[in-house]
Design a protein around this motif. Sequence first.
Motif, PDB file in Angstrom:
ATOM      1  N   THR A  65       0.853  -1.198   0.000  1.00 40.68           N
ATOM      2  CA  THR A  65       0.000   0.000   0.000  1.00 40.68           C
ATOM      3  C   THR A  65       0.880   1.236   0.000  1.00 40.68           C
ATOM      4  OG1 THR A  65      -0.134  -0.195   2.417  1.00 40.68           O
ATOM      5  CG2 THR A  65      -1.949  -1.121   1.137  1.00 40.68           C
ATOM      6  N   PRO A  66       1.172   1.789  -1.193  1.00 45.56           N
ATOM      7  CA  PRO A  66       2.090   2.920  -1.289  1.00 45.56           C
ATOM      8  C   PRO A  66       1.464   4.262  -0.941  1.00 45.56           C
ATOM      9  CG  PRO A  66       1.321   2.322  -3.463  1.00 45.56           C
ATOM     10  CD  PRO A  66       0.730   1.312  -2.514  1.00 45.56           C
ATOM     11  N   SER A  70      -0.603   3.747   6.417  1.00 49.59           N
ATOM     12  CA  SER A  70       0.490   2.777   6.418  1.00 49.59           C
ATOM     13  C   SER A  70       0.189   1.616   7.363  1.00 49.59           C
ATOM     14  CB  SER A  70       1.803   3.440   6.846  1.00 49.59           C
ATOM     15  OG  SER A  70       2.228   4.389   5.894  1.00 49.59           O
ATOM     16  N   ASN A  71       0.384   0.378   6.875  1.00 50.24           N
ATOM     17  CA  ASN A  71       0.284  -0.828   7.680  1.00 50.24           C
ATOM     18  C   ASN A  71       1.577  -1.626   7.542  1.00 50.24           C
ATOM     19  OD1 ASN A  71      -2.539  -0.952   8.819  1.00 50.24           O
ATOM     20  ND2 ASN A  71      -3.044  -0.705   6.646  1.00 50.24           N
ATOM     21  N   ILE A  72       1.914  -2.385   8.575  1.00 51.12           N
ATOM     22  CA  ILE A  72       3.165  -3.152   8.585  1.00 51.12           C
ATOM     23  C   ILE A  72       2.881  -4.585   8.141  1.00 51.12           C
ATOM     24  CG2 ILE A  72       5.132  -3.901   9.974  1.00 51.12           C
ATOM     25  CD1 ILE A  72       4.478  -1.612  11.912  1.00 51.12           C
ATOM     26  N   ASN A  73       3.579  -5.028   7.114  1.00 52.09           N
ATOM     27  CA  ASN A  73       3.452  -6.389   6.596  1.00 52.09           C
ATOM     28  C   ASN A  73       4.811  -7.078   6.749  1.00 52.09           C
ATOM     29  OD1 ASN A  73       3.039  -8.760   5.175  1.00 52.09           O
ATOM     30  ND2 ASN A  73       2.846  -7.774   3.174  1.00 52.09           N
ATOM     31  N   MET A  74       5.100  -7.544   7.986  1.00 52.29           N
ATOM     32  CA  MET A  74       6.410  -8.156   8.230  1.00 52.29           C
ATOM     33  C   MET A  74       6.534  -9.545   7.625  1.00 52.29           C
ATOM     34  SD  MET A  74       4.260  -8.487  10.989  1.00 52.29           S
ATOM     35  CE  MET A  74       4.703  -7.284  12.214  1.00 52.29           C
ATOM     36  N   GLN A  75       5.414 -10.137   7.172  1.00 54.76           N
ATOM     37  CA  GLN A  75       5.488 -11.432   6.498  1.00 54.76           C
ATOM     38  C   GLN A  75       6.259 -11.313   5.182  1.00 54.76           C
ATOM     39  OE1 GLN A  75       4.201 -14.339   7.769  1.00 54.76           O
ATOM     40  NE2 GLN A  75       4.918 -15.545   6.031  1.00 54.76           N
ATOM     41  N   GLY A  82       6.520   0.843   1.321  1.00 53.91           N
ATOM     42  CA  GLY A  82       5.203   1.474   1.313  1.00 53.91           C
ATOM     43  C   GLY A  82       4.891   2.217   2.593  1.00 53.91           C
ATOM     44  N   ILE A  83       5.758   2.088   3.617  1.00 55.66           N
ATOM     45  CA  ILE A  83       5.579   2.804   4.885  1.00 55.66           C
ATOM     46  C   ILE A  83       5.995   4.257   4.681  1.00 55.66           C
ATOM     47  CG2 ILE A  83       6.264   2.953   7.298  1.00 55.66           C
ATOM     48  CD1 ILE A  83       4.664   0.485   6.781  1.00 55.66           C
TER      49      ILE A  83
END
Length: 440
Positions: A65-66, A70-75, A82-83
């Motif tokens: 999600t650019p 902002s969400n964190i997708n550590m997977q 995108g942060i």
Amino acid sequence: MKSLHLNMYKRINYITAVLIVLTSISVNAQVTTQSPYSRYGLGNVRGSLLPQLRAMGGISSGVFTPNGYSNINMQNPASYPGITHTTLDMGLSGGFTELKTNSATEKSFNSTLGHLAIAFPVVSGKSAVSFGILPYTQLGYSYTESETLADGNTYKYLNSGEGGLTKAYIGFGQQIGDHFRVGGNVEYIFGNLLESRSFEPQFAPSINSRVQNKNSVGGISYSYGAQYSIPLGRRKSITLGYSGSSSSSINSERTYIATRYLTDALGEESTALDTVSNIQGAKSKLRLPITHNFGFTYQKDNKWMVGADYRTGKWSNLIIPGDNDVLQDSWGYSLGAQITPDFTSINNYFKRIEYRIGFQYDKTYIMLQDQDINQRAFTFGLGLPLAPNVTSRTSAYKMNLTAELGRRGTLSNSLVQESYFNIHLGFTLNDTWFRRYKFN
């Protein structure tokens, strides 16, 4: 300027306090699940997913999600570029479980603090760093088996386990060119796996016996990912993604104790008669399996997203000191979607909510009595915007609520069917903590 410094110090102190609390709770956590299937392998594998991704069936490989929140997708650490804001995410989880056999039913509830993750851009839109702590696996079960042999005597086996592994990570993601991104995490996996099995003959005179096995785990592992986005015009795009983890070898210290004991007429246990075997601090290696995740998303920025993931794990190569479980390779898939009717709406709050839905299916690494133990779940959730910070127009808050309704196992071949309803709650903060202000 003094006010700006004061606000920054408050934020840093808040993060430090939360990190200390969550770390201490993670280290000392006991039973946070009640699942007989958690006795195999490392326990129930949680996956590195925050509530907003769990609500979409667990899709993650192609999630990027650019723009917007902002969400964190550590997977998939390739998503970190995108942060665009400093992002703090923390939450908790709880679940209702029903265990059913052909002759009995048992219900339980367990809850635990879920995760703490922080991310911030290094070069906005080009690179970002993330770090945090979250559960990796959960071990928790307690059940009794009875067996009557040809001699007419009945023997009882008492099985129990508790503990789990926790993952602390730090990662970096970098955009290369206009559409390609790569990233990686360095992870420290630690925790205790404690299991006990007692043997109690149901006749007199008899002596009972118990075997206790504890693995204390601590070591480094690695995960990595890549993404490629294909613009389609009108703010639409397709993102192809891959993420995986290495076959890491981490330290394990094993304690093994075998004792004999008596029980009285009321079933109360007496002091141990003797210790048959006592192995303390036997050092060895625990080898984690290599995993692969492939996926894609098709989205319109800040409007909707649909996607799918396919995953595999080489769990047949898992090595646990002192454990002879024979595991099989796993595979599974996820389908998910999200829609936001109008994230800019002022007069209608419900149009600014993110609505999420998904489905996931897994052939787990467990096979019992020639029967695959499969798992499937429907997921749904909401991303609820909260009131902005009235003293700072640069910050925004959101509450993410997710529910999972699933089933694992089967009643066939005298096995256990496990039905569960899990709830995940997360709070996300977006802010511009490290913005450089100019004064005239």
